[in-house]
Scaffold this active site. Structure first.
Site, short mmCIF file in Angstrom:
data_model
loop_
_atom_site.label_atom_id
_atom_site.label_comp_id
_atom_site.label_asym_id
_atom_site.label_seq_id
_atom_site.Cartn_x
_atom_site.Cartn_y
_atom_site.Cartn_z
N SER A 299 12.50 -1.68 -3.11
CA SER A 299 12.41 -0.33 -3.61
C SER A 299 13.24 -0.12 -4.89
O SER A 299 12.91 -0.65 -5.93
CB SER A 299 12.83 0.64 -2.51
OG SER A 299 12.31 1.91 -2.75
N LYS A 324 8.03 -3.11 -2.36
CA LYS A 324 7.79 -1.72 -1.97
C LYS A 324 7.59 -0.90 -3.24
O LYS A 324 8.52 -0.67 -3.99
CB LYS A 324 8.95 -1.16 -1.17
CG LYS A 324 8.75 0.31 -0.77
CD LYS A 324 9.88 0.81 0.09
CE LYS A 324 9.67 2.28 0.44
NZ LYS A 324 9.84 3.17 -0.72
N GLN A 328 8.88 8.24 -1.98
CA GLN A 328 8.83 9.24 -0.91
C GLN A 328 9.54 10.52 -1.33
O GLN A 328 10.51 10.49 -2.08
CB GLN A 328 9.49 8.70 0.36
CG GLN A 328 8.68 7.69 1.12
CD GLN A 328 8.57 6.36 0.40
OE1 GLN A 328 9.58 5.80 -0.04
NE2 GLN A 328 7.37 5.86 0.27
#
Length: 473
Positions: A299, A324, A328
């Site tokens: 991420s 990733k 979000q």
């Protein structure tokens, strides 16, 4: 509505998420159907369960169960419904500080083993030690408890008292420790200087991109610059991600102002360019940089790697990252819980989507077997003919140390016994044909010592060698 873009791979991964949120209050008048949503079929299923099911009919659990169940269709492990407690735990995991006793714990073989207490924390001051096994909290036994349940038992108000009962294998006895919960400062950035061939190489490790990570980074790296470092190694191995604003601030110290470090793409495919914005001159923009990553770098760590790689700013050393590539946002709900929803894709400066692919290292380096082995804190006694995970672990470690171990399947055979005997002899342990507490503890110390020596970290060594080579060109 609090709305944070979060790049967090699984610090507290839960099962699922929901596209919509259901709620209701009170009970329906007798003879009337309940309406808990605008969907007829959901209301029908809800009423049938309430009227016919012989098991739990707790209304709150039914609604939350419906939310979690609908999430399965998304097939997105990074979007989730968080209960109030889970939401609070997620926020504290990225916060600057939290209330607790300050200890890192791992679960091994159904036991809760202390990895290390945080220095100067209540646990540290009370005398908690690495390898202690926590067996009771305030008199409550931990048998069959989950890690989440243990965390709940350890949590509490600042100043409240806590009693831990631990089994200390080094002394073969139980110890009772008393402490009071306090505010624990969480540090996400650490640094040191390595002197190699007359050059000073700064090594900065980022464990997660939390609320104060950028401030910690600036403080640590400016101190390194003042010490006159010639090169910088940034270590994000095992870093699961965190906040976008933290990683963007860090990138701003490494790239020229206005450099593109990523793109955001919404559900309609619209791209938003993200550029560095820094009021000050990037003070690290001319220092040779290496970034260390592995399969646990995810991420926000990958945003950093992608930005440095696509801008030709750093050499990426290690392994392919996790992969990733989604963003979000968290939305608070009226019941205290939250929805964490994947709302965007993020792309590298060259507009590559790395989801499920990861970012490949420029210099691929695998660690040796012993350095890469997971630490486990096993106990008990095992002898010739026994079989188990503990024996398998010993076989793996002995093999990594160079002992002749023919099988690594957990069966304690004659060959394994010969290797154990040689290990005992080398480490001056008492002669014993069993794997016992003393053996496991000594092996743990051996692995810790091995991993603590930088010469055994092949990825770090490659990174440092690259910087020295670049400086000497």
């Amino acid at each position: 509505m609090r709305k944070n873009r979060i790049f967090l791979y699984g610090f507290i991964l839960v099962v699922a998420l929901v596209l919509g949120y259901l709620w209701f209050s009170g009970k329906s008048p007798k003879g009337e159907e309940s309406e808990v949503s605008s969907s007829k079929v959901i209301d029908e299923a809800y009423d049938l369960i309430k009227k016919e099911a012989v098991f739990s009919k707790n209304e709150k659990l039914l609604v939350e169960g419906a939310i979690r169940g609908m999430a399965d269709a998304l097939e997105d492990p990074h979007s989730s419904y968080l209960t109030k407690e889970e939401a609070e735990a997620q926020e504290s995991s990225l916060a600057e500080e939290r209330v607790g006793i300050g200890v890192e714990i791992m679960q091994s073989g159904g036991k809760f083993i202390v990895v290390a207490p945080i220095k100067d924390s209540p646990a540290f001051k009370a005398g908690l030690k690495p390898q202690d096994e926590i067996v009771r909290v305030n008199g409550e036994r931990l048998t069959a408890k989950s890690m989440a349940e243990l965390v709940q038992l350890l949590s509490g108000e600042k100043g409240s008292s806590l009693k831990l009962t631990v089994y200390r294998p080094s002394e073969n006895r139980h110890v009772e420790l008393h402490m009071k919960r306090d505010t624990i400062a969480l540090h996400t950035v650490s640094s040191e200087v390595l002197e190699v061939d007359g050059k000073s190489i700064g090594i900065v490790t980022i464990s997660i991109f939390g609320e104060k990570t950028a401030e910690e980074w600036e403080k640590q790296t400016k101190a390194l610059v003042e010490r006159g470092i010639h090169g910088l190694v940034v270590d994000v191995r095992g870093n699961p991600g965190g906040y976008l604003f933290s990683v963007s601030s860090i990138i701003g110290t490494l790239l020229q102002n206005g450099s593109t470090f990523a793109y955001m793409q919404d559900s309609n495919g619209v791209l938003e360019m993200l550029n560095t914005v820094n009021k000050d001159t990037p003070y690290l923009n001319k220092v040779p940089v290496v970034l260390l990553q592995n399969g646990g770098s995810a991420s926000a760590s990958e945003v950093l790697a992608g930005a440095l790689k696509d801008n030709n700013r750093a050499m990426i050393v290690g392994e392919t990252s996790f992969g990733k590539g989604t963003v979000q946002e968290t939305h608070p709900l009226s019941n205290g819980g939250k929805l964490k929803i994947s709302t965007h894709k993020w792309l590298t400066p060259k507009q590559q989507w790395i989801h499920h692919k990861g970012i490949e290292a420029d210099l691929k380096v695998e660690q040796d077997e012993l350095f890469d082995i997971d630490m486990k804190y096993y106990h008990g006694e095992f002898q010739l003919g026994d079989y188990g995970e503990e024996v398998k672990y010993v076989q793996q470690v002995l093999g990594g140390l160079g002992y002749n171990v023919a099988r690594k399947d957990g069966y304690f055979d004659e060959n394994t016994l010969e290797a154990v005997d040689k290990y005992r002899e080398t480490n001056k342990l008492e002669v014993n044909s069993k794997l016992d507490e003393a053996f496991f503890q000594n092996m743990t110390n051996t692995i810790n010592n091995y991993k603590s020596r930088k010469e055994n970290d092949q990825q770090l060594q490659m990174g440092v060698s690259y910087i020295i080579h670049k400086l000497n060109k």
